[in-house]
Design an enzyme around this catalytic site. Structure first.
Site, PDB file in Angstrom:
ATOM      1  CB  ILE A  21      88.433   2.793  36.443  1.00  0.00           C
ATOM      2  CG1 ILE A  21      87.870   2.706  35.019  1.00  0.00           C
ATOM      3  CG2 ILE A  21      88.566   1.398  37.022  1.00  0.00           C
ATOM      4  CD1 ILE A  21      88.314   3.814  34.136  1.00  0.00           C
ATOM      5  CB  SER A  67      89.614   0.708  47.368  1.00  0.00           C
ATOM      6  OG  SER A  67      90.772   0.226  46.733  1.00  0.00           O
ATOM      7  CE  LYS A  71      90.436  -3.702  48.568  1.00  0.00           C
ATOM      8  NZ  LYS A  71      90.997  -4.529  47.510  1.00  0.00           N
ATOM      9  CG  ASN A  92      86.077  -6.280  46.911  1.00  0.00           C
ATOM     10  OD1 ASN A  92      85.181  -7.017  47.284  1.00  0.00           O
ATOM     11  ND2 ASN A  92      86.479  -6.230  45.654  1.00  0.00           N
TER      12      ASN A  92
END
Ligand code: NAP
Length: 285
Positions: A21, A67, A71, A92
Site C-alpha cells: 500500500i 521491507s 531490512k 526500513n
C-alpha cells in the site's frame, strides 16, 4: 502531477512487494504537497539488492523504503544510520542526503505514534513475538524511556531468540525479559505489570488463532494492540474488547511509519487527515 525531466523517484524495495500500500500513500502525499516525484515498488532478488541501493544515489532518488526480507541486509550498503536503525539493527527507510544514503527505522516510532493517549516513558510493556516488528517496538520503547520490557516467544526457538534479544538489550542498554509464550504464569505476571501489551506475532491474521490462551483475563486499564490490520479485529483484540479494554490494530502503525518516512525523504509534513481518510477507503477495496 505531470511527470517531467525534474521528476524524482522513490521506491519500496522488498520481495514480495507488489501488494504494498506504500505507493498509494506516498504518491497521494506527493500530489497533495505538490512534490514532483513518483513512488514505485521494486520487487527484487537478493543478488540485485546492492545494485538497487546504489541506484538510489545513481539516479538521485529521494530515497527508498525497505521491507522484508532486506531490512538487515541493507545496512552494509549505507553511508550512515540513525540511532533508531542502529539500536534495532534494521532499516526500513533510506534517505538520499545529497548523495549520502542514511538509514532510519520508522516502524517502532510509527507504532508508538499510532497509540491513543499513550506515552511509553516509565511504563512496563509486554511484546508477544520477537521478530522484526517486535524488535522495532522494543528498540523504540527503550529509546522513549520504557521502564521494563517483557518479550515472549515460542519455547521451541527460545534459545536462538535469547541470543538475539540479549544483543538487542545490550544495544539499547536495557534489560529485556524474555519468556516462553507457553509459560502461562509468566504471561499473566508480565501482562499484569504492563500498561501495554502488543501482539507482534502475526497470529490472528487467519481471523481464528490467538497467541495467548482463549480464557486469558487482561488486567483492567491495559492498552491492547495488534500489529495486524487485516482483519481489522483479530481474535486477540476481540478478546480484549469483550473485556471492556481499549484496543488498537496495526493500521495506525502502517500510516505513521509511512508518514515519518515521507517526512524524512521530502522534508515536508504529510497532510495527515487527507491521507488517512483516503487510506481507509483504499484498504476497504
Ligand atoms: P517475524 O519477523 O516473522 O516475527 C514474528 C515473530 O513471532 C517471530 O519471532 C515468531 O517466531 C513469533 N511467533 C510466531 N507465532 C508465535 C506464537 N504463537 N507465540 C509467540 N511468538 C510467536 O514477522 P514481523 O515482520 O515481525 O511481523 C509480525 C507481524 O506484524 C506480521 O503480522 C506483520 O504483518 C505485522 N506487521 C505490521 C506492521 C504494520 O505497519 N502494521 C509492520 C510490520 C509488521 P518464529 O520465528 O518461530 O516464527
Amino acid at each position: 502531477m505531470k511527470i517531467d525531466g525534474h521528476t524524482r523517484l522513490a521506491a519500496v524495495i522488498a520481495k514480495p512487494i507488489k501488494h504494498s500500500i506504500s505507493p498509494f500513500i506516498h504518491n497521494l502525499a506527493y500530489d497533495l504537497t505538490e512534490i514532483n516525484a513518483v513512488y514505485v515498488a521494486w520487487e527484487i532478488d537478493r543478488e540485485d539488492l546492492q545494485q538497487s541501493i546504489e541506484n538510489i544515489r545513481r539516479y538521485d532518488m529521494l530515497g527508498a523504503n525497505i521491507s522484508m526480507p532486506y531490512k538487515q541486509e541493507v545496512l552494509q550498503y549505507l553511508d550512515g544510520i540513525d540511532q533508531s536503525a542502529q539500536l534495532i539493527d534494521s532499516v526500513n527507510t533510506i534517505v538520499n542526503q545529497n548523495g549520502s544514503l542514511i538509514g532510519y527505522n520508522t516502524d517502532g516510532y510509527g507504532f508508538f505514534r499510532s497509540l491513543p493517549d499513550f506515552d511509553v516513558k516509565d511504563k512496563t510493556i509486554t511484546v508477544l513475538g520477537a521478530g522484526g516488528a517486535a524488535s522495532a517496538i522494543i528498540g523504540q520503547a527503550a529509546i522513549e524511556g520504557a521502564a521494563k520490557i517483557h518479550a515472549f516467544d515460542r519455547s521451541l526457538i527460545l534459545e536462538q531468540t535469547k541470543v538475539k534479544i540479549d544483543q538487542l538489550a545490550s544495544r539499547v542498554g536495557q534489560d529485556i525479559f524474555l519468556h516462553s509464550v507457553e509459560d502461562e504464569e509468566a504471561l499473566k505476571t508480565s501482562i499484569a505489570q504492563s500498561a501495554l501489551v502488543v501482539n507482534a506475532t502475526g497470529v490472528g491474521m487467519d481471523g481464528k488463532s490467538l497467541p495467548i490462551p482463549s480464557q486469558f483475563v487482561f488486567p483492567e486499564h491495559i492498552l491492547v494492540a495488534d500489529l495486524t490490520y487485516n482483519p481489522a479485529e483479530t481474535p486477540f483484540l476481540r478478546l480484549a474488547r469483550e473485556q471492556g479494554l481499549q484496543t488498537t490494530n496495526g493500521f495506525g502503525m502502517l500510516f505513521h511509519q509511512a508518514k515519518k518516512a515521507f517526512e524524512l525523504m521530502t522534508g515536508k509534513t504529510m497532510p495527515s487527515e487527507e491521507v488517512w481518510a483516503s487510506l481507509l477507503e483504499e484498504i476497504k477495496k
